[in-house]
Enzyme design. Structure first.
Site, PDB file in Angstrom:
ATOM      1  N   GLU A  95       1.728 -11.546   2.049  1.00  0.00           N
ATOM      2  CA  GLU A  95       0.320 -11.464   1.635  1.00  0.00           C
ATOM      3  C   GLU A  95      -0.028 -12.588   0.683  1.00  0.00           C
ATOM      4  O   GLU A  95       0.794 -12.975  -0.142  1.00  0.00           O
ATOM      5  CB  GLU A  95       0.094 -10.170   0.840  1.00  0.00           C
ATOM      6  CG  GLU A  95       0.090  -8.926   1.661  1.00  0.00           C
ATOM      7  CD  GLU A  95      -0.099  -7.698   0.778  1.00  0.00           C
ATOM      8  OE1 GLU A  95      -0.774  -7.778  -0.268  1.00  0.00           O
ATOM      9  OE2 GLU A  95       0.449  -6.655   1.143  1.00  0.00           O
ATOM     10  N   CYS A 115      10.842  -7.443  -2.417  1.00  0.00           N
ATOM     11  CA  CYS A 115      11.302  -7.733  -3.775  1.00  0.00           C
ATOM     12  C   CYS A 115      12.413  -6.751  -4.128  1.00  0.00           C
ATOM     13  O   CYS A 115      12.404  -5.610  -3.680  1.00  0.00           O
ATOM     14  CB  CYS A 115      10.127  -7.557  -4.744  1.00  0.00           C
ATOM     15  SG  CYS A 115      10.525  -7.943  -6.468  1.00  0.00           S
ATOM     16  N   GLU A 163       9.855 -11.922  -6.822  1.00  0.00           N
ATOM     17  CA  GLU A 163      10.143 -12.353  -8.183  1.00  0.00           C
ATOM     18  C   GLU A 163      10.490 -13.844  -8.143  1.00  0.00           C
ATOM     19  O   GLU A 163      11.564 -14.231  -7.647  1.00  0.00           O
ATOM     20  CB  GLU A 163      11.311 -11.516  -8.746  1.00  0.00           C
ATOM     21  CG  GLU A 163      11.902 -12.010 -10.046  1.00  0.00           C
ATOM     22  CD  GLU A 163      10.866 -12.352 -11.128  1.00  0.00           C
ATOM     23  OE1 GLU A 163       9.940 -11.561 -11.371  1.00  0.00           O
ATOM     24  OE2 GLU A 163      11.000 -13.436 -11.730  1.00  0.00           O
ATOM     25  N   SER A 194       4.584 -15.933 -12.665  1.00  0.00           N
ATOM     26  CA  SER A 194       4.745 -14.639 -13.332  1.00  0.00           C
ATOM     27  C   SER A 194       6.143 -14.077 -13.086  1.00  0.00           C
ATOM     28  O   SER A 194       6.610 -14.042 -11.952  1.00  0.00           O
ATOM     29  CB  SER A 194       3.687 -13.680 -12.776  1.00  0.00           C
ATOM     30  OG  SER A 194       3.837 -12.404 -13.328  1.00  0.00           O
ATOM     31  N   SER A 217       5.678 -10.295 -17.418  1.00  0.00           N
ATOM     32  CA  SER A 217       5.239  -8.915 -17.210  1.00  0.00           C
ATOM     33  C   SER A 217       5.960  -8.035 -18.215  1.00  0.00           C
ATOM     34  O   SER A 217       7.131  -7.711 -18.036  1.00  0.00           O
ATOM     35  CB  SER A 217       5.570  -8.482 -15.782  1.00  0.00           C
ATOM     36  OG  SER A 217       4.910  -9.329 -14.882  1.00  0.00           O
ATOM     37  N   LEU A 218       5.254  -7.668 -19.264  1.00  0.00           N
ATOM     38  CA  LEU A 218       5.890  -6.940 -20.362  1.00  0.00           C
ATOM     39  C   LEU A 218       5.798  -5.430 -20.130  1.00  0.00           C
ATOM     40  O   LEU A 218       6.812  -4.736 -20.047  1.00  0.00           O
ATOM     41  CB  LEU A 218       5.209  -7.361 -21.675  1.00  0.00           C
ATOM     42  CG  LEU A 218       5.883  -6.969 -22.971  1.00  0.00           C
ATOM     43  CD1 LEU A 218       7.294  -7.518 -23.059  1.00  0.00           C
ATOM     44  CD2 LEU A 218       5.060  -7.459 -24.172  1.00  0.00           C
ATOM     45  N   HIS A 219       4.592  -4.915 -20.090  1.00  0.00           N
ATOM     46  CA  HIS A 219       4.282  -3.527 -19.718  1.00  0.00           C
ATOM     47  C   HIS A 219       4.796  -2.436 -20.650  1.00  0.00           C
ATOM     48  O   HIS A 219       4.484  -1.264 -20.458  1.00  0.00           O
ATOM     49  CB  HIS A 219       4.741  -3.203 -18.285  1.00  0.00           C
ATOM     50  CG  HIS A 219       4.257  -4.156 -17.246  1.00  0.00           C
ATOM     51  ND1 HIS A 219       3.027  -4.769 -17.312  1.00  0.00           N
ATOM     52  CD2 HIS A 219       4.840  -4.625 -16.106  1.00  0.00           C
ATOM     53  CE1 HIS A 219       2.877  -5.561 -16.261  1.00  0.00           C
ATOM     54  NE2 HIS A 219       3.959  -5.506 -15.522  1.00  0.00           N
ATOM     55  N   ASN A 293      -3.068  -0.411 -10.884  1.00  0.00           N
ATOM     56  CA  ASN A 293      -3.674  -0.141  -9.588  1.00  0.00           C
ATOM     57  C   ASN A 293      -2.796   0.924  -8.923  1.00  0.00           C
ATOM     58  O   ASN A 293      -1.699   0.611  -8.484  1.00  0.00           O
ATOM     59  CB  ASN A 293      -3.648  -1.453  -8.798  1.00  0.00           C
ATOM     60  CG  ASN A 293      -4.729  -1.520  -7.764  1.00  0.00           C
ATOM     61  OD1 ASN A 293      -5.247  -0.498  -7.325  1.00  0.00           O
ATOM     62  ND2 ASN A 293      -5.077  -2.723  -7.369  1.00  0.00           N
ATOM     63  N   CYS A 336      -0.432  -5.475  -5.151  1.00  0.00           N
ATOM     64  CA  CYS A 336       0.556  -6.280  -4.428  1.00  0.00           C
ATOM     65  C   CYS A 336       1.295  -5.445  -3.394  1.00  0.00           C
ATOM     66  O   CYS A 336       1.785  -4.379  -3.696  1.00  0.00           O
ATOM     67  CB  CYS A 336       1.622  -6.812  -5.384  1.00  0.00           C
ATOM     68  SG  CYS A 336       0.987  -7.632  -6.804  1.00  0.00           S
TER      69      CYS A 336
END
Ligand code: SAH
Length: 355
Positions: A95, A115, A163, A194, A217-219, A293, A336
């Site tokens: 995609e 991934c 990744e 990223s 990407s911490l999150h 999302n 994604c």
């Protein structure tokens, strides 16, 4: 004849020059072919009108010329975002997303088919990793979109499926090719990569001295919480991750972007915001808040609008630069990996038919 054909679109101009010379051709031919591929974006040797028939045949024998097939396109009625599903030569699908911003058009590309990072909220990882993409296959996503939309692309984000630091060499080569002045010549400053936080590769990337933006990407703000969302946190702790970010800034002078997906009731409290401030306040950085999302395979919910705004305010009050990501293409399977999964499922159900 050689067994494995060379992937011509992944070659640099100097590699192609050398290769042309090795088969008895003049090196300026390399420049012509390179321009056909990377500026005029042709889809095969036959379209190269200033190349002789003989050389075209030689090239077809010696090189692989990658191309993508458009399988599906969805356009958002809200913001014009276009999401493309492309088929690779081996039948795998990837995609890519085309987004229109005030400051120019942006393409989000995939770096792998699937991934293996296993992040809990992400659709791209549900079936694991199939394979990494070649530099040419990353270029092709952009080239195909330029051809299909008829529009220029000024920004590239490597934020689709995969990744990038798990496909380091190919991603690096892709960056060198897309920013090369003999190709599309996209500015390094307009490229963002990223990562979920593979520390050794982040440090290696710092050493390349590129002017690209590194997004992390911490999150989550504690190791324990991060491990629940992202398996990679079992390998690298927050301390070494933040150190690697500081190192990236020191080596490149480029401000780090922290991505923080807000998951309702998981990482969106005042306390989380306070901890985030403590974690990153010493860094030259920017925070991008992404309301998660939701994907149907997991029961995560997005934070409420009030929570998102409160989180943002808390960071701002503490002097942290923060934006809330515009939710592009929410009506077109924006998260994604969702479109690809849907297509694979319907392909199975229809016995190979994409419709
Ligand atoms: N592997 C890389 C790049 C791909 S994901 C990385 O981890 O950064 C791009 C960004 O989207 C990451 O910040 C990822 O955590 C986030 N993301 C993935 N699925 C999401 C979802 N369902 N909702 C919100 N953000 C998501």
């Amino acid at each position: 004849m050689q067994d494995i054909k060379k992937d011509i679109k992944s070659m640099t101009l100097s590699e192609l020059k050398e290769d042309m010379e090795s088969i008895g051709e003049k090196s300026f031919r390399a420049g012509q072919i390179y321009e056909w591929m990377h500026v005029k974006l042709v889809r095969g040797f036959d379209e190269m009108t200033n190349i002789s028939k003989g050389l075209k045949e030689k090239c077809k024998e010696r090189y692989d010329f990658t191309n993508l097939k458009e399988v599906r396109m969805q356009e958002s009625k809200i913001d014009g975002t276009k999401k493309f599903l492309f088929e690779l030569a081996d039948g795998n699908m990837v995609e890519s997303v085309w987004m229109k911003y005030k400051h120019g058009n942006s393409v989000c590309i995939s770096s792998q088919v699937g991934c293996r990072m296993g992040c809990a909220f992400c659709a791209s990882t549900l079936d694991g990793l199939e394979r990494s993409l070649l530099p040419s296959e990353m270029l092709d996503q952009i080239y195909s979109i330029v051809l299909l939309t008829g529009e220029k692309v000024s920004n590239v984000v490597v934020m689709g499926t995969g990744e990038p630091m798990d496909n380091y060499d190919n991603v690096l080569r892709f960056i060198r090719l897309i920013t090369n002045e003999d190709g599309l010549h996209i500015s390094q400053r307009n490229i963002t990569v990223s990562t979920c936080g593979i520390v050794p590769e982040m440090r290696k990337l710092a050493g390349e001295k590129l002017q690209i933006t590194l997004a992390l990407s911490l999150h989550a703000t504690t190791d324990e919480k991060r491990r629940r969302l992202m398996p990679i946190a079992n390998r690298y702790g927050l301390d070494e991750l933040i150190e690697a970010c500081a190192y990236y800034f020191k080596e490149t002078g480029r401000r780090i972007t922290f991505e923080y997906s807000l998951v309702g009731g998981v990482n969106d409290t005042e306390e989380d915001a306070r901890e985030l401030v403590g974690l990153i306040r010493s860094l030259n950085c920017h925070v991008n808040l992404i309301p998660v999302n939701p994907i149907k395979e997991r029961d995560f919910v997005s934070s409420t609008h009030e929570k998102v705004v409160a989180f943002k305010n808390k960071l701002e009050k503490n002097g942290i630069n923060v934006t809330i990501r515009r939710e592009m293409g929410r009506d077109i399977d924006g998260a994604c990996g969702q479109l690809r999964r849907k297509a694979i499922a319907s392909k199975d159900a229809n016995n190979g038919c994409h419709q």
